[in-house]
Design an enzyme around this catalytic site. Sequence first.
Site, PDB file in Angstrom:
ATOM      1  N   VAL A  61       0.846  -1.193   0.000  1.00 17.69           N
ATOM      2  CA  VAL A  61       0.000   0.000   0.000  1.00 17.69           C
ATOM      3  C   VAL A  61       0.883   1.244   0.000  1.00 17.69           C
ATOM      4  CG1 VAL A  61      -1.623   1.345   1.402  1.00 17.69           C
ATOM      5  CG2 VAL A  61      -1.914  -1.132   1.227  1.00 17.69           C
ATOM      6  N   SER A 106       4.396   4.085   3.119  1.00 17.18           N
ATOM      7  CA  SER A 106       3.850   2.864   2.515  1.00 17.18           C
ATOM      8  C   SER A 106       3.992   1.716   3.509  1.00 17.18           C
ATOM      9  CB  SER A 106       4.625   2.526   1.243  1.00 17.18           C
ATOM     10  OG  SER A 106       5.998   2.385   1.541  1.00 17.18           O
ATOM     11  N   LYS A 107       3.454   0.584   3.175  1.00 18.25           N
ATOM     12  CA  LYS A 107       3.669  -0.631   3.967  1.00 18.25           C
ATOM     13  C   LYS A 107       3.261  -1.820   3.124  1.00 18.25           C
ATOM     14  CE  LYS A 107       4.858  -1.454   8.337  1.00 18.25           C
ATOM     15  NZ  LYS A 107       5.662  -0.513   9.134  1.00 18.25           N
ATOM     16  N   GLY A 108       3.840  -2.949   3.453  1.00 20.42           N
ATOM     17  CA  GLY A 108       3.437  -4.172   2.781  1.00 20.42           C
ATOM     18  C   GLY A 108       3.322  -5.278   3.797  1.00 20.42           C
TER      19      GLY A 108
END
Length: 419
Positions: A61, A106-108
């Site tokens: 994201v 962001s992050k995943g």
Amino acid sequence: MSSLDINPFESAKKKLIIAAKEINLDPNTVNFLSRVEKSLIVSIPIKMDNGSIEIFQGYRVHHSTIRGPAKGGIRYSPEVTLDEIKALAFLMTFKTSLLELPLGGSKGGVCVDIKRLSNAELERLTRRYTAEIINMIGPDIDIPAPDMGTDAQTMAWLMDTYSMQKGRTIPEVVTGKPIEIGGSVGRSGATGTGMFYVLKALCDKMNYNLGSMTAVIQGFGKVGSVIAKKLYDNGIKILGVMESDGGVFSPKGLNIDSLLDWKNQNNRLGDFQGNSTREITNEDLFSTPCDIIVPAAIENQINSSNAADIECKIILEGANSPTTSKADRFLEEKDIIAIPDILANSGGVCVSYFEYVQDINAYFWDLERINNEMRHILLKAFGEVYNLSKERDVSLRTAAYVIAVSRLAKALELRGLFP
Ligand code: GLU
């Protein structure tokens, strides 16, 4: 959804809304920042060692790229959901803005219990996940890093997979890599080291003598173990330490060096035997009267079910989002100061940024320079947050969000809307 049925993204947005009210922020800006720019859901089929195929779900994201390429970790945990990853990406945007790093958020994550996977399965999972998100990452797009359940080795596999696809070695696609392949000295302990700088700065303002304080710590992993050692080495008595499978308490204070040895031999903290030690639960930990509580595990650990029992002066947020909004109000009424996650644990992304800069320049700094520059950035942010909280008579959290959101609003105004 994580514990207590709190939607993590809704809960994250509440912090923005409180800050927005404080400065009468344009509702269009609030609306803009209340959404994520991009989110990708991927299926990750993996051949398991026994020949069967399992399919895992993964996410990446981008919350915001207003101030620069997106930046944020990758989490491997069975609790991972899209809303959790959105909330964590949102936090990264505010963290990088608060530190004035030229980056977004962001992050995943992958929904997986890493304890069930062999090393070879984990490698295949990481490589396939990287291939699935490859168009969303890149040195000038989005730069991943470790988070819960991932480490330097995971980043090495990611860097290698990305580089193989692009036909050349591109270390700056990821931070938190092993030093041998473009990682930075000081990155692995950066979050805990930064937490200590910020805690010390607050104690200096409050005229608290660190050496006569007591603490309890939830989490003894990449963050909790580093801050535990820093506190211990600075004379703070650590009364309790907790991990997901048990915790240990001693009214006399735990010997953190022995506890680290114990943990390194793969033992449960709850089984540790020392001076007057006994096993404790999470409830016991959070209701221990002490000076500093360090939540350094997962989200929502300080919530309306335990906030009333908390008796401390300072909460040092090593984890992302460890305190719910409801609990926050409760703590404020009790005059407990929470050093908010986006400030307290920002040493990690700060040194990630240094790693990125070093990779791009192909010139590496020594540990002294890393720690000095990190201290400088964190103490500047702390000073701004502290002063604003006094000026406006708001919590450190609200002050931190006001500063971060003001920078984002300004960037948005300057860039304008396309088309
Ligand atoms: N996962 C860490 C965090 O939540 C570090 C992120 C990064 O270095 O990009 O801040």
